[in-house]
Design a protein around this motif. Structure first.
Motif, PDB file in Angstrom:
ATOM      1  N   SER B 272       0.812  -1.222   0.000  1.00  0.00           N
ATOM      2  CA  SER B 272       0.000   0.000   0.000  1.00  0.00           C
ATOM      3  C   SER B 272       0.845   1.270   0.000  1.00  0.00           C
ATOM      4  CB  SER B 272      -0.950   0.000   1.195  1.00  0.00           C
ATOM      5  OG  SER B 272      -0.218   0.072   2.388  1.00  0.00           O
ATOM      6  N   PHE B 273       2.159   1.133   0.179  1.00  0.00           N
ATOM      7  CA  PHE B 273       3.029   2.317   0.165  1.00  0.00           C
ATOM      8  C   PHE B 273       3.871   2.383  -1.112  1.00  0.00           C
ATOM      9  CE2 PHE B 273       2.239   1.951   4.718  1.00  0.00           C
ATOM     10  CZ  PHE B 273       2.043   3.271   5.078  1.00  0.00           C
ATOM     11  N   ARG B 274       3.559   1.498  -2.071  1.00  0.00           N
ATOM     12  CA  ARG B 274       4.470   1.382  -3.203  1.00  0.00           C
ATOM     13  C   ARG B 274       4.478   2.611  -4.111  1.00  0.00           C
ATOM     14  NH1 ARG B 274      -0.214  -0.630  -4.764  1.00  0.00           N
ATOM     15  NH2 ARG B 274      -0.685  -1.048  -6.948  1.00  0.00           N
ATOM     16  N   SER B 275       3.448   3.489  -3.968  1.00  0.00           N
ATOM     17  CA  SER B 275       3.495   4.714  -4.779  1.00  0.00           C
ATOM     18  C   SER B 275       4.361   5.784  -4.115  1.00  0.00           C
ATOM     19  CB  SER B 275       2.091   5.256  -5.007  1.00  0.00           C
ATOM     20  OG  SER B 275       1.477   5.480  -3.768  1.00  0.00           O
ATOM     21  N   HIS B 276       4.737   5.563  -2.862  1.00  0.00           N
ATOM     22  CA  HIS B 276       5.556   6.558  -2.158  1.00  0.00           C
ATOM     23  C   HIS B 276       6.961   6.063  -1.839  1.00  0.00           C
ATOM     24  CE1 HIS B 276       1.644   8.446  -1.596  1.00  0.00           C
ATOM     25  NE2 HIS B 276       2.325   9.562  -1.451  1.00  0.00           N
ATOM     26  N   VAL B 277       7.136   4.752  -1.811  1.00  0.00           N
ATOM     27  CA  VAL B 277       8.481   4.209  -1.582  1.00  0.00           C
ATOM     28  C   VAL B 277       8.906   3.542  -2.892  1.00  0.00           C
ATOM     29  CG1 VAL B 277       9.912   2.699  -0.179  1.00  0.00           C
ATOM     30  CG2 VAL B 277       7.931   3.817   0.840  1.00  0.00           C
ATOM     31  N   ILE B 278       9.844   4.139  -3.579  1.00  0.00           N
ATOM     32  CA  ILE B 278      10.189   3.683  -4.930  1.00  0.00           C
ATOM     33  C   ILE B 278      11.593   3.090  -4.928  1.00  0.00           C
ATOM     34  CG2 ILE B 278      10.499   4.417  -7.317  1.00  0.00           C
ATOM     35  CD1 ILE B 278       8.505   6.734  -6.544  1.00  0.00           C
TER      36      ILE B 278
END
Lengths: 371, 398
Positions: B272-278
Motif C-alpha cells: 500500500s506504500f508502493r506509490s511513495h516508496v520507490i
C-alpha cells in the motif's frame, strides 16, 4: 559555533518550524533541541504514533485508503521484484505435524512421501523454474526498455564540460567577443549568463571592464576561478527569476537557446524582458544558421542541440518588450578561401555567387536588444 | 633500488562493485595513480559481499583497470562450516571466544592463501601494503605475512567483531593506521588502548560533479520532494528502519514526498506504500549523480559508517542530509558542518524530516555549509599529504 548563536527558528500554530530568511546564527545543535522538544510534546499530546509496517499495511489495505495509481514503470519494477521472490520454486518446503505419537507418524510418512516424490517433482519444478526465470528476465528487459525510451525522450543534451573538456570538442573561435563588449556602456557592470570557461569574462577583464558570470556547472566555475574570474554559482534561469523587476542594466549571453529546450529559451527571453531596466542592454552572440560552413563548425560541439535563426531571436525579443532590436553579422571567412572555391567550380558555367554566400556567410550574429 | 610501489589489498575490487571500502580503495588508488604514484591492487576474485564466491566474471591473474594493475587470486582456503557459523553467533552475542576460534573465524570469512604467499615472496618489490578493511581474512593473514610493511585503513565500526583480541593484536602490529574520521580514531583508541600508530587521513575526496536532476525525474517519472537513500539495502545499513519510519511519517500526516531507494540488495516495500516508496535498484554512475541532484534530502540511517561517501556526494550537490544520531561518524559530519539534522527515534525522525521539507531556505543553507565542509576537509591534496605522512612515519619507526 558558540552557545550565543542560538537558532532564531520559531514554531508556528501548526507545529511547523519556521526558519527566517536570514540564517546567520543557525546552529544545528540548538535546532535539534527544538526538534526533540517538539517531538516530545507531540508524543505526549498523542498527535502521532509509531507502528510496525505489518500493522500499517493491514490497516491501509483494509480501509483501501491508499493511492493505487502509480507510474507504470514503478508498478513494473515492484511486481517484478515480487515475481523474482516467487520464481525459485522448490520441493523442499517445510513439513510439520501435530505433537504426539500420531503426529510423529504423520511427520515420518510425509517425509517418506516427499523423499520418493522428489525426483518426479524436481523434474516438473525444473521446467517451472526455467519458465519463471525467463518471465522475470523479460519483465526486467521491458523495464529497461521503458527507461531507455524515457532517457531518449529527454532533451537535456550533452553537458558543456563533457563536450569541451573531456571530449576536447570546444569551439576555439572567439570572434565577436570584443564587438559584443563594445556595445555595452563603459561604466556598466556586465552579467554573463552561462559563462562557461569564461572567455568573455577574460576579454572584459583585459579591457578593464567590470563583469561577472552566472554558471551552474561547478566544474566550469572551477576553471573560471583558476583564471581569477568572478562567477556566481546558480542556474541562470533561477538567477534571473531571483532578480527584481527592472533591475539589470547589461546582460551578455553566448549561444543563447542553442543548448537547452525551447521552453527554456522562451523563459529566458521573457525573464530578461521583465528584469532589464528601461534602456538596459542585452547582447546575444549566436551561431548564424545561414552559414553552411559555420553550421558545420558549430555542430562539432555535441552540446549544441539547435541553432536559432536571427530573425526568430529578434522576434522573440520584440515580443518580450524590447523596443530596439538589431542584428549584425560577424566572423567572416577568409575571402581567399571563397575565391579559390569559386575558381575551382567556375568550369560548370553557373553563377555560384549565391551559393558561395550561403557557404561562406559569417559564422555568428550579434543581436543587441534595448528595452 | 628502493621499492616505490604501494599495494592496496581489499578483499574485492572492480568497477561497479557497491561498498564503502571498495569505493574508497578504488578512488584513493586512482587518485594516487593520477599523481604519478606507482600503485597496484592485490585482491581476490570475489564479487558478491555476502557469498564471496569466485564464480563471477573475475579470473585469477593480472588485469588493468583504469590504468592500475590488479592481481587477482582464488580464495582456496575458505570454508563456511557450522563451526564458523557457531563462532560468529558467539561473537555477535558478545560471548567469550577463545583466540584460536577467533582466528579460525577470521580465516574463513574471506581467505586467500595464494595472496599471502604472493605477499611473502614479493615483499621487497613494494614500498608498502595498505590493507582495507579490518575485518577480513585477507587483511588479517596479509598483515601477519608482511608486518614490517603493513598499513591499514580499518573502516572501523562499533560492532562486536571489532572487540576481538585478534584484531587488537593486529592493529598494534601494523606500521600505521589510516583513519577516515576523528570519531573512528577515537573508537579505535578506546577499543584497542594506547600505543596505536597512525592518524586521520580522510579516506577520499569528492570532486565537484555535474548532474541533471530533471533528467532523473523525467527518466524515472518522479515528481515532488525526494528523500533519497543511496547504498546497499540491508538490515545492517538500517534500510528497513528507514522504510518503516518513512511510512509512519506519511501515515502521521507528513508531507507528500517520495522515498527513493537506489543501490544493491533487496528491501521489502509494503504494497500500500508502493506509490511513495520507490525502489530503483542499482543505477549507472550518471543516474546516481542525477539522483543526488534531484534529491530534496539525502537520508543515511546506517549506524555502521566509518566515513559515508554518500554524505559527501550529497553535499557536493548542496543537498542537506538526515542521519542516524546513533552513528558517531555521520553525526560528527553533520554537527561539524551544519549540513543537516539527525534522528534518534521515530518522533525525532518525523520532526527533523518535517523541518527540512518545510524550509527550502534552511535546506539551501545547510547544503551550502555541507559543501564548504567537504571542500575544506575532504580534498585530495590534504588526503594524499596525510597518506604520505603515515607512510613516512611508519618507515621511520621501522
Amino acid at each position: 559555533m558558540t552557545s550565543e548563536d542560538r537558532s532564531p527558528a520559531t514554531v508556528d500554530g501548526t507545529g511547523t518550524v519556521r526558519i527566517p530568511e536570514d540564517l546567520e546564527g543557525i546552529d544545528v545543535t540548538s535546532l535539534m533541541e527544538e526538534v526533540r522538544d517538539r517531538a516530545r510534546r507531540k508524543v505526549e499530546a498523542g498527535l502521532y504514533r509509531e507502528r510496525e509496517l505489518s500493522d500499517l499495511e493491514r490497516e491501509r489495505t483494509a480501509s483501501g485508503d491508499f493511492q493505487a495509481a502509480m507510474d507504470p514503470l514503478h508498478e513494473l519494477v515492484f511486481v517484478t521484484d515480487i515475481a523474482r521472490q516467487y520464481a525459485q520454486v522448490t520441493s523442499h518446503y517445510p513439513i510439520g505435524a501435530r505433537k504426539g505419537p500420531v503426529g510423529w507418524a504423520f511427520l515420518l510418512a510425509k517425509k517418506v512421501i516427499r523423499r520418493f516424490m522428489t525426483p518426479y517433482m524436481d523434474a516438473v519444478f525444473q521446467k517451472q523454474r526455467e519458465f519463471n526465470a525467463q518471465v522475470v528476465k523479460s519483465l526486467d528487459l521491458f523495464a529497461e526498455m521503458i527507461k531507455r525510451e524515457r532517457e531518449r525522450s529527454y532533451h537535456g543534451g550533452m553537458d558543456r564540460y563533457t563536450a569541451w573538456v573531456e571530449l576536447g570538442l570546444a569551439e576555439e573561435d572567439f570572434s565577436g567577443l570584443q564587438e559584443a563588449l563594445e556595445v555595452f556602456p563603459p561604466a556598466e557592470e556586465i552579467v554573463e549568463l552561462y559563462s562557461g570557461r569564461g572567455e568573455f569574462l577574460e576579454e572584459a577583464a583585459g579591457s578593464g571592464r567590470k563583469a561577472y558570470g552566472v554558471e551552474q556547472d561547478p566544474r566550469l566555475i572551477r576553471i573560471c576561478q583558476q583564471k581569477g574570474l568572478k562567477v556566481l554559482e546558480a542556474d541562470p534561469l533561477d538567477y534571473l527569476e531571483g532578480q527584481e523587476a527592472d533591475s539589470l542594466s547589461a546582460v551578455f549571453v553566448r549561444d543563447m537557446g542553442e543548448r537547452n529546450e525551447l521552453k527554456h529559451l522562451l523563459f529566458l527571453v521573457g525573464a530578461l524582458g521583465s528584469r532589464m531596466e528601461r534602456g538596459g542592454t542585452v547582447v546575444v552572440l549566436n551561431h548564424h544558421p545561414r552559414s553552411v560552413l559555420g553550421t558545420e563548425e558549430a555542430y562539432q560541439d555535441p552540446s549544441i542541440l539547435r541553432l536559432v535563426h536571427p530573425e526568430t531571436m529578434a522576434a522573440l525579443f520584440r515580443q518580450a518588450g524590447f523596443e530596439e532590436v538589431r542584428v549584425s553579422l560577424l566572423g567572416e571567412f577568409d575571402p581567399e578561401s571563397r575565391r579559390l572555391w569559386e575558381e575551382h567550380l567556375s568550369g560548370v558555367g553557373l553563377d555560384l555567387s549565391g551559393l558561395a554566400d550561403s557557404f561562406f556567410a559569417p559564422r555568428r550574429y550579434l543581436l543587441v536588444a534595448r528595452r | 633500488m628502493k621499492a616505490e610501489t604501494v599495494a592496496f589489498i581489499p578483499p574485492r575490487y572492480g568497477l561497479g562493485l557497491v561498498g564503502g571500502a571498495e569505493n574508497l580503495t578504488r578512488m584513493l588508488a586512482e587518485e594516487l595513480h593520477r599523481r604519478g604514484w606507482p600503485v597496484e591492487i592485490l585482491t581476490t576474485c570475489g564479487v558478491d559481499a555476502h557469498s564471496w564466491s569466485d564464480t563471477g566474471d573475475y579470473r585469477p591473474g593480472v588485469e588493468v583497470i583504469n590504468g592500475i594493475t590488479v592481481r587477482r587470486f582464488l580464495q582456496t582456503g575458505r570454508k563456511y562450516t557450522r563451526k564458523v557459523y557457531r563462532i560468529e553467533r558467539r561473537i555477535l552475542q558478545r560471548k567469550r571466544v577463545p583466540f584460536r576460534d577467533q582466528e579460525y573465524w577470521i580465516y574463513n570469512v574471506v581467505s586467500c592463501p595464494d595472496l599471502c604467499r604472493y605477499l611473502e615472496e614479493n615483499r621487497d618489490r613494494y614500498r608498502a601494503f595498505v590493507f582495507i578493511p579490518y575485518i577480513f581474512g585477507t587483511t588479517y593473514a596479509g598483515i601477519k605475512a608482511v608486518p614490517e610493511k603493513a598499513y591499514i585503513i580499518p573502516c572501523l565500526h562499533d560492532e562486536p567483531y571489532a572487540y576481538l583480541e585478534a584484531f587488537r593484536r593486529m592493529m598494534h602490529s601494523v606500521r600505521g593506521i589510516m583513519f577516515n574520521t576523528p570519531p573512528e580514531e577515537d573508537l579505535a583508541r578506546r577499543i584497542y588502548g594506547p600505543g596505536l600508530r597512525g592518524k586521520v587521513v580522510g579516506g577520499v575526496a569528492v570532486s565537484p560533479y555535474y548532474a541533471d536532476g530533471e533528467r532523473f525525474r523525467h527518466k524515472f517519472s518522479i515528481s515532488g520532494d525526494i528523500i533519497l537513500y543511496a547504498g546497499r539495502r540491508e538490515i545492517f545499513k538500517n534500510t528497513p528502519l528507514l522504510v518503516r519510519y518513512f511510512c509512519n511519517y506519511l501515515e502521521n500526516g507528513g508531507r507528500e514526498a517520495r522515498l527513493v531507494l537506489i543501490g544493491a540488495g533487496s528491501v521489502e516495500i509494503p504494497f500500500s506504500f508502493r506509490s511513495h516508496v520507490i525502489d530503483l535498484g542499482g543505477l549507472s554512475e550518471r543516474d546516481k549523480r542525477d539522483a543526488f541532484a534531484a534529491a530534496t534530502v539525502v537520508c543515511n540511517p546506517s549506524t555502521n559508517e566509518s566515513l559515508s561517501i554518500v554524505l559527501m556526494e550529497a553535499w557536493m550537490r548542496e543537498v542537506p542530509c538526515l542521519v542516524h544520531g546513533g552513528c558517531a561518524v555521520t553525526r560528527y559530519h553533520v554537527e561539524k558542518s551544519g549540513g543537516g539534522l539527525w534522528f534518534e527515534d521515530y518522533p525525532t525522525f518525523h520532526e527533523a524530516l518535517e523541518t527540512l521539507l518545510a524550509n527550502p531556505v534552511l535546506r539551501r543553507e545547510m547544503g551550502r555549509r555541507g559543501r564548504e565542509y567537504v571542500e575544506v576537509n575532504y580534498n585530495w591534496d590534504r588526503i594524499v599529504e596525510a597518506f604520505e605522512e603515515v607512510l613516512r612515519e611508519g618507515e621511520a619507526a621501522g
